[in-house]
Design an enzyme around this catalytic site. Sequence first.
Site, PDB file in Angstrom:
ATOM      1  N   GLY A 257     -10.254  -6.902   6.895  1.00 43.43           N
ATOM      2  CA  GLY A 257     -10.456  -5.453   6.784  1.00 43.43           C
ATOM      3  C   GLY A 257      -9.761  -4.888   5.549  1.00 43.43           C
ATOM      4  O   GLY A 257      -9.170  -5.626   4.769  1.00 43.43           O
TER       5      GLY A 257
ATOM      6  N   HIS B 250       0.861  -1.188   0.000  1.00 42.98           N
ATOM      7  CA  HIS B 250       0.000   0.000   0.000  1.00 42.98           C
ATOM      8  C   HIS B 250       0.901   1.243   0.000  1.00 42.98           C
ATOM      9  O   HIS B 250       1.874   1.299   0.756  1.00 42.98           O
ATOM     10  CB  HIS B 250      -0.891   0.000   1.257  1.00 42.98           C
TER      11      HIS B 250
HETATM   12  C1  GRF Z   1       1.027   0.746  -6.362  1.00 45.78           C
HETATM   13  O1  GRF Z   1       1.126   2.081  -6.014  1.00 45.78           O
HETATM   14  C2  GRF Z   1       0.503  -0.040  -5.183  1.00 45.78           C
HETATM   15  O2  GRF Z   1       0.910   0.452  -3.963  1.00 45.78           O
HETATM   16  C3  GRF Z   1      -0.953   0.132  -5.313  1.00 45.78           C
HETATM   17  O3  GRF Z   1      -1.180   0.083  -6.698  1.00 45.78           O
HETATM   18  C4  GRF Z   1      -0.021   0.511  -7.411  1.00 45.78           C
HETATM   19  C5  GRF Z   1       0.338  -0.537  -8.398  1.00 45.78           C
HETATM   20  O4  GRF Z   1       1.370  -0.171  -9.260  1.00 45.78           O
HETATM   21  N1  GRF Z   1      -1.641  -0.814  -4.499  1.00 45.78           N
HETATM   22  P1  GRF Z   1       1.934  -1.206 -10.322  1.00 45.78           P
HETATM   23  O5  GRF Z   1       0.758  -1.742 -11.127  1.00 45.78           O
HETATM   24  O6  GRF Z   1       2.642  -2.296  -9.600  1.00 45.78           O
HETATM   25  O7  GRF Z   1       2.864  -0.423 -11.210  1.00 45.78           O
END
Ligand code: GRF
Length: 205
Positions: free
Chosen positions: A156, A117
């Site tokens: 969650g 995240h």
């Molecule tokens: C990343 O910022 C990740 O944290 C979020 O979605 C984005 C995915 O980027 N959950 P990618 O597709 O791996 O370039």
Amino acid sequence: MQNTVNILVLVSGNGSNLQALINADQRGALGTGRIAATLADRAGVYAMERARLANVPALLQTPNKALPITQRRQDLSDRVLQLCRERDIGLIVLAGFLSILVDDIIHEYAGRIINVHPSLLPKFGGVGMYGERVHQAVLDAGEPESGCTVHLVDAGTDTGLILLQRRVPVLAGDTAATLAERIHHEEHIAIVEGTALMVTQIAAS
Ligand code: GRF
């Protein structure tokens, strides 16, 4: 000899985190883990092309839009779980996966699903906190720093046990886009570290 841990990477977009994992696998940085397959919840995303280029099986399971949202999530989650069982998956990595997994898969894979995240959880997580919204909220709050979090997935949203975080400064003049780019770079390191950590734990269990 320790067991191989088959990893399924779930994606919805560009797949740069998937690429970091593929690269790590190729250089032997995932220990006994190997990327066994990638699964997308939408067609045509570049992540799937990355998988194909690396000879990683690229699976597609799209949500059934005819179903109401609760059943839609359950139906997709159950299909992903079925694939995990069939392919003897030991670890599920959510790498920019936008669908929400519920019910049986969360229980059966408790402690074996991780997510990356793009904020320092518990700050700026939860329902609706994804993409540029996260970074805009960080800027609006005047935070001096942000970063990314790799955490276990529970029932969650962004609430599971935190495995590791990487921090970046928020700089004067930052936009959501510039901050996102700085954090993205750290995610690529964090997701590999988090995955390798989990592989070690799972292989030893
Ligand atoms: C990343 O910022 C990740 O944290 C979020 O979605 C984005 C995915 O980027 N959950 P990618 O597709 O791996 O370039």
